[in-house]
Write a protein that holds these residues in place. Sequence first.
Motif, PDB file in Angstrom:
ATOM      1  N   PRO A 119     -10.253   0.625  -1.946  1.00 53.33           N
ATOM      2  CA  PRO A 119     -10.942  -0.650  -1.805  1.00 53.33           C
ATOM      3  C   PRO A 119     -10.570  -1.259  -0.443  1.00 53.33           C
ATOM      4  CG  PRO A 119      -9.165  -0.836  -3.403  1.00 53.33           C
ATOM      5  CD  PRO A 119      -9.243   0.602  -3.010  1.00 53.33           C
ATOM      6  N   PRO A 120     -11.461  -2.047   0.153  1.00 51.83           N
ATOM      7  CA  PRO A 120     -11.212  -2.576   1.505  1.00 51.83           C
ATOM      8  C   PRO A 120      -9.892  -3.334   1.640  1.00 51.83           C
ATOM      9  CG  PRO A 120     -13.457  -3.056   0.806  1.00 51.83           C
ATOM     10  CD  PRO A 120     -12.757  -2.448  -0.367  1.00 51.83           C
ATOM     11  N   GLU A 121      -9.521  -4.124   0.616  1.00 50.06           N
ATOM     12  CA  GLU A 121      -8.283  -4.906   0.714  1.00 50.06           C
ATOM     13  C   GLU A 121      -7.042  -4.011   0.758  1.00 50.06           C
ATOM     14  OE1 GLU A 121      -9.458  -4.735  -3.672  1.00 50.06           O
ATOM     15  OE2 GLU A 121     -10.511  -5.090  -1.790  1.00 50.06           O
ATOM     16  N   HIS A 147       0.870  -1.176   0.000  1.00 48.97           N
ATOM     17  CA  HIS A 147       0.000   0.000   0.000  1.00 48.97           C
ATOM     18  C   HIS A 147       0.906   1.225   0.000  1.00 48.97           C
ATOM     19  CE1 HIS A 147      -3.500   2.376   2.080  1.00 48.97           C
ATOM     20  NE2 HIS A 147      -3.046   2.966   0.997  1.00 48.97           N
ATOM     21  N   ALA A 198      -7.175  -0.701   1.867  1.00 49.28           N
ATOM     22  CA  ALA A 198      -7.313   0.063   3.115  1.00 49.28           C
ATOM     23  C   ALA A 198      -6.848  -0.748   4.320  1.00 49.28           C
ATOM     24  CB  ALA A 198      -8.760   0.512   3.294  1.00 49.28           C
ATOM     25  N   ALA A 199      -6.948  -2.069   4.243  1.00 51.56           N
ATOM     26  CA  ALA A 199      -6.555  -2.934   5.359  1.00 51.56           C
ATOM     27  C   ALA A 199      -5.039  -3.030   5.525  1.00 51.56           C
ATOM     28  CB  ALA A 199      -7.140  -4.332   5.163  1.00 51.56           C
ATOM     29  N   SER A 238     -11.361   6.779  -1.355  1.00 47.36           N
ATOM     30  CA  SER A 238     -12.040   5.758  -2.164  1.00 47.36           C
ATOM     31  C   SER A 238     -11.236   4.462  -2.254  1.00 47.36           C
ATOM     32  CB  SER A 238     -12.289   6.296  -3.580  1.00 47.36           C
ATOM     33  OG  SER A 238     -13.089   7.442  -3.557  1.00 47.36           O
ATOM     34  N   TYR A 252      -5.973   5.055  -6.438  1.00 52.74           N
ATOM     35  CA  TYR A 252      -7.215   5.511  -5.821  1.00 52.74           C
ATOM     36  C   TYR A 252      -7.003   6.762  -4.980  1.00 52.74           C
ATOM     37  CZ  TYR A 252      -8.085   0.513  -6.626  1.00 52.74           C
ATOM     38  OH  TYR A 252      -8.191  -0.734  -7.180  1.00 52.74           O
TER      39      TYR A 252
END
Length: 194
Positions: free
Chosen positions: A176-178, A20, A180-181, A174, A170
């Motif tokens: 995506p959950p994967e 990330h 953001a985790a 916005s 992104y």
Amino acid sequence: MTSEDVLNEFRAAHALREGHFVLSSGLHSPVFLQKNLVFMDGARCARLCQALAEKIVATVGPVDVAISPAVGGIIPGYETAKHLKVRSMYVEREDGAFKLRRGFHIAPGEKVVMVEDIVTTGLSSRECIAAIREAGGDVVAAACIVDRSGGRADVGVPLIALATLDVPAYPADSLPPELAALPVEDPGSRRLAK
């Protein structure tokens, strides 16, 4: 040189990272290209930039000068210009806007290729091209080592990419959950607030 050849150069330099990341555009992405690990190897940088120079000539013909945005584009811009056998210059920010400085000058009618390292949104490329035009240059194309927009970035002139990737990016609000985790890694693309 194919897109896969280019990616193999990044892999060999341990410069193709997954996780990330916050890109210099401010966008978040699961993939980061640590280009400086590629450019610090003179032979690897020369191979990539020679291939880019050949692709530029094959696409738009001879050019008179290569101009890059500082700081990230200086090394690939210089090395590509060397293989094009043309002058290399760069623009840098002055009061927030790109400008030619340091005695750099474009003669009227000179054909310019704007050379970037990696294009994501195309914003810095468009800003660089605007500065070149303001200085009197005829921008015939933009070129980059990697276009990570999947060919969607609009820089206002033809974009010649040595490799094209379709990597998602992104806005911070916005994710995506994967993504953001995952904890945000700081590879140096954009300094994280502490």
